[in-house]
Structure formats: structure tokens, C-alpha cells
Scaffold this motif. Structure first.
Motif, PDB file in Angstrom:
ATOM      1  N   ASP A  26      26.073  29.979  39.971  1.00 35.07           N
ATOM      2  CA  ASP A  26      27.168  29.486  39.116  1.00 35.07           C
ATOM      3  C   ASP A  26      27.182  30.200  37.770  1.00 35.07           C
ATOM      4  O   ASP A  26      28.260  30.594  37.273  1.00 35.07           O
ATOM      5  CB  ASP A  26      27.022  27.978  38.893  1.00 35.07           C
ATOM      6  N   ASN A  27      26.014  30.370  37.168  1.00 39.67           N
ATOM      7  CA  ASN A  27      25.953  31.011  35.861  1.00 39.67           C
ATOM      8  C   ASN A  27      26.301  32.496  35.937  1.00 39.67           C
ATOM      9  O   ASN A  27      26.930  33.028  35.013  1.00 39.67           O
ATOM     10  CB  ASN A  27      24.569  30.819  35.233  1.00 39.67           C
ATOM     11  N   LYS A  38      22.425  27.071  41.001  1.00 36.94           N
ATOM     12  CA  LYS A  38      22.664  27.075  39.555  1.00 36.94           C
ATOM     13  C   LYS A  38      22.730  28.511  39.022  1.00 36.94           C
ATOM     14  O   LYS A  38      23.568  28.826  38.176  1.00 36.94           O
ATOM     15  CB  LYS A  38      21.561  26.293  38.839  1.00 36.94           C
ATOM     16  N   THR A  72      28.383  33.762  38.096  1.00 32.07           N
ATOM     17  CA  THR A  72      29.838  33.790  38.293  1.00 32.07           C
ATOM     18  C   THR A  72      30.562  33.606  36.962  1.00 32.07           C
ATOM     19  O   THR A  72      31.530  34.332  36.644  1.00 32.07           O
ATOM     20  CB  THR A  72      30.269  32.677  39.276  1.00 32.07           C
ATOM     21  N   LYS A  73      30.109  32.640  36.161  1.00 30.92           N
ATOM     22  CA  LYS A  73      30.716  32.397  34.852  1.00 30.92           C
ATOM     23  C   LYS A  73      30.497  33.595  33.923  1.00 30.92           C
ATOM     24  O   LYS A  73      31.354  33.917  33.098  1.00 30.92           O
ATOM     25  CB  LYS A  73      30.118  31.143  34.225  1.00 30.92           C
ATOM     26  N   LEU A  74      29.349  34.249  34.092  1.00 32.50           N
ATOM     27  CA  LEU A  74      29.000  35.378  33.229  1.00 32.50           C
ATOM     28  C   LEU A  74      29.997  36.528  33.353  1.00 32.50           C
ATOM     29  O   LEU A  74      30.386  37.138  32.355  1.00 32.50           O
ATOM     30  CB  LEU A  74      27.588  35.867  33.590  1.00 32.50           C
ATOM     31  N   THR A  75      30.425  36.809  34.564  1.00 32.75           N
ATOM     32  CA  THR A  75      31.304  37.970  34.795  1.00 32.75           C
ATOM     33  C   THR A  75      32.774  37.608  34.937  1.00 32.75           C
ATOM     34  O   THR A  75      33.623  38.495  35.112  1.00 32.75           O
ATOM     35  CB  THR A  75      30.851  38.711  36.067  1.00 32.75           C
ATOM     36  N   ALA A  76      33.099  36.314  34.855  1.00 30.38           N
ATOM     37  CA  ALA A  76      34.469  35.862  35.141  1.00 30.38           C
ATOM     38  C   ALA A  76      35.513  36.480  34.213  1.00 30.38           C
ATOM     39  O   ALA A  76      36.614  36.836  34.647  1.00 30.38           O
ATOM     40  CB  ALA A  76      34.543  34.342  35.074  1.00 30.38           C
ATOM     41  N   LYS A  77      35.205  36.625  32.921  1.00 27.43           N
ATOM     42  CA  LYS A  77      36.217  37.083  31.956  1.00 27.43           C
ATOM     43  C   LYS A  77      35.891  38.446  31.353  1.00 27.43           C
ATOM     44  O   LYS A  77      36.392  38.803  30.277  1.00 27.43           O
ATOM     45  CB  LYS A  77      36.351  36.042  30.842  1.00 27.43           C
ATOM     46  N   THR A 118      25.964  41.805  28.342  1.00 28.68           N
ATOM     47  CA  THR A 118      26.681  40.548  28.118  1.00 28.68           C
ATOM     48  C   THR A 118      27.152  40.417  26.673  1.00 28.68           C
ATOM     49  O   THR A 118      26.425  40.721  25.726  1.00 28.68           O
ATOM     50  CB  THR A 118      25.771  39.348  28.468  1.00 28.68           C
ATOM     51  N   TYR A 159      25.187  31.922  29.470  1.00 28.48           N
ATOM     52  CA  TYR A 159      25.125  31.959  30.937  1.00 28.48           C
ATOM     53  C   TYR A 159      23.947  32.805  31.438  1.00 28.48           C
ATOM     54  O   TYR A 159      23.230  32.404  32.365  1.00 28.48           O
ATOM     55  CB  TYR A 159      26.434  32.506  31.511  1.00 28.48           C
ATOM     56  N   SER A 163      29.262  35.022  26.118  1.00 28.89           N
ATOM     57  CA  SER A 163      28.769  34.737  27.471  1.00 28.89           C
ATOM     58  C   SER A 163      27.237  34.671  27.559  1.00 28.89           C
ATOM     59  O   SER A 163      26.693  34.443  28.640  1.00 28.89           O
ATOM     60  CB  SER A 163      29.276  35.814  28.448  1.00 28.89           C
TER      61      SER A 163
END
Length: 303
Positions: free
Chosen positions: A163-164, A160, A166-171, A236, A243, A240
Motif C-alpha cells: 500500500d505504501n 502494508k 503504491t501511494k509513493l509512486t501514485a502522483k 522520493t 510513505y 511522499s
């Protein structure tokens, strides 16, 4: 591939099973003596009564040892508790017959028989003392429970967090800032995985000193994760922020689970009971059997 601690644990379990098979064979042998003596245990000559009592005692000591090892080796709490109770029942049978034997020997036994009964009593007291701790600890299976906790809830929380992050830095933009945040997030992931690996090593360790070293390493890795998450929190953006908040919450829960894993592992019931069963307990059992075997020879008129 198994590490050295895992190989040693597997070796110990194999030895325990081998010992259990030997004990089972001994039970079978002694059962034949019991069948022959059952008809005379309540009557006949003093010598015949001694022989019957001694045969029963050897059989029940062997049965108690076999059930004790089953209690240590099984992975089921319920089965372990059942085997422990069966071991205790066999022990009670030995104590009952010992009282009768002591009365007979005190009344008409030779000096040698009295010496052997006293020797047996000393070894048997040691067996019962060891058994009390073994049979109380065996059903707890704290190492197994610690490993299950690490592989289930601990592993789920780690995924978990991944995943968070990954979502945090994706954009994240610009690319240089994203690369910086990815590096920090990667450091956090590595440190969390190091904690998971240390959990396994802690569970496998036998010595308290080794466990303490692993706990110190866990604390160092925890500090790395906390620093990384704090740095990411400052970097952040508002959109974001959920996340990083979830990642920090999950990591707090991960460390709470880690504390429970360490607690269970420190109790170390799987490792300690196996070592005791294969070590001091086996020696004490052998001492009892030697004394009873010598008494049987005397009861049969052999020097």
C-alpha cells in the motif's frame, strides 16, 4: 496445488493416523485379555500371575503408543500436553508391572524367560528414551506456529508495504520518472513475496541442509528489497517521504518476523516428531511386543 514437500507431509500424517488406528485395535484386543486376567493378577499360580502381568504390559504399551501418536498429531498445545501425560501414565504402569515380572522370573523363571525379559528390557529402554524426546517436543508445534506467523503478521506487513509503495509512486511526475520508480517498487514487491514463499518451503523442509539453503535465498531477497527501498528513498519527494519511511519500517518488522519464523521452523518439532514416531519409535514398540508375546506363550506352556 500442494508441492512435493506438502504431499510428503500429508502422506506421513496419513500413515501416522493409520498406525494409530492399528494400535487402537490392538488395545481393544488386549483389553479382553486384561479383563480375563484382572481377577488373578493378585493371586493364583505363578503362571497365572505372569499371564496377567504380561497382558497388562502389552495393553499399556499399546495405550502409551496410541496416546503418543495423538500427542504428535493434534494441533492443540493443550490437547497435545494432555495426551503426552496420558502416554507417560501408561508407561509408568508398564514399569510397575515389569518390576514385578522381573522378580518372578528371577526367582523361578526358565533360562529362555530370563533371556526374553532381558531382550524386552533393552527394547523398552529404547522406547522410553525416544518417548522422552517425543513427548517433550510434540506440544511445541513449532512448524504450525511458524506457518501461522507467516500467514498472519507476515502477510499483513507485506500488504502494508504494498500500500505504501503504491501511494509513493501514485502522483509522481514526469511519466518517465514514475515508470522508473514503479519498476523499482515492483522489484521490491517480488522480492518480498519470494521471502514469503521461502518461509513456507523452509517450514515444510525436513533436512537442516535444505533449511539453510532457503535461509541463504531469503538473505539474497532481503538484499534486493533493501537496495530497492534505498533507491526509492533517494528519488522520493518531500511530500511522499512518509510513505517510504513507513515502507522501510514495515520491512524491518517483516524481517524481524521472518527471523522468528526461521527460528521456529528450525526447531522443526512437527516434522521431527512425526518422522520419529513413524520410524524408530514404531520399531522399538514392535520389539517390545514380540518379546512379551513370546513370554506369554511360555507362560501358557507353549514352546
Amino acid at each position: 496445488m500442494m508441492n512435493r514437500d506438502e504431499k510428503e507431509a500429508s502422506k506421513s500424517i496419513g500413515l501416522a493416523w493409520a498406525a494409530s488406528l492399528v494400535v487402537t485395535a490392538l488395545i481393544t484386543l488386549l483389553a479382553s485379555f486384561w479383563l480375563q486376567s484382572a481377577s488373578i493378577i493378585n493371586g493364583g499360580s505363578t503362571g497365572s500371575q505372569k499371564q496377567a502381568l504380561l497382558a497388562n504390559m502389552r495393553m499399556n504399551i499399546a495405550r502409551s503408543a496410541e496416546k503418543e501418536k495423538s500427542a504428535v498429531l493434534t494441533t492443540s498445545d493443550e490437547e497435545s500436553a494432555r495426551f503426552a501425560e496420558e502416554s507417560k501414565a501408561a508407561t509408568r504402569e508398564v514399569n510397575r508391572d515389569l518390576k514385578t515380572l522381573e522378580a518372578i522370573i528371577a526367582k523361578s523363571g526358565s533360562a529362555k524367560e530370563k533371556e526374553l525379559v532381558a531382550r524386552f528390557g533393552k527394547s523398552w529402554a529404547e522406547v522410553q528414551q525416544i518417548n522422552a524426546g517425543l513427548l517433550e517436543s510434540a506440544p511445541q508445534h513449532t512448524n504450525d506456529k511458524a506457518l501461522e506467523l507467516s500467514n498472519s503478521i507476515g502477510a499483513d506487513l507485506m500488504h502494508k508495504i504494498d500500500d505504501n509503495l503504491t501511494k509513493l509512486t501514485a502522483k509522481v511526475t514526469p511519466p518517465a520518472r514514475k515508470a522508473q520508480m514503479d519498476k523499482i517498487a515492483g522489484d521490491a514487491r517480488i522480492a518480498i513475496r519470494n521471502i514469503a514463499l521461502l518461509q513456507s518451503r523452509h517450514i515444510d523442509a525436513m533436512a537442516d541442509a535444505d533449511k539453510k539453503k532457503f535461509e541463504s535465498s531469503m538473505q539474497a531477497e532481503q538484499t534486493k528489497v533493501s537496495s530497492a527501498l534505498k533507491a526509492l528513498d533517494k528519488m522520493t519527494s518531500k511530500q511522499s517521504r512518509p510513505y517510504i519511511r513507513e515502507a522501510k519500517t514495515d520491512f524491518s518488522e517483516f524481517m524481524r518476523v521472518n527471523s522468528e519464523i526461521v527460528r521456529l521452523s528450525t526447531l522443526n518439532t512437527n516434522r521431527s516428531t512425526a518422522a520419529l514416531s513413524l520410524g524408530d519409535k514404531r520399531k522399538a514398540d514392535a520389539g517390545c511386543d514380540r518379546a512379551l508375546e513370546a513370554l506369554q506363550k511360555l507362560a501358557n506352556g507353549k514352546p
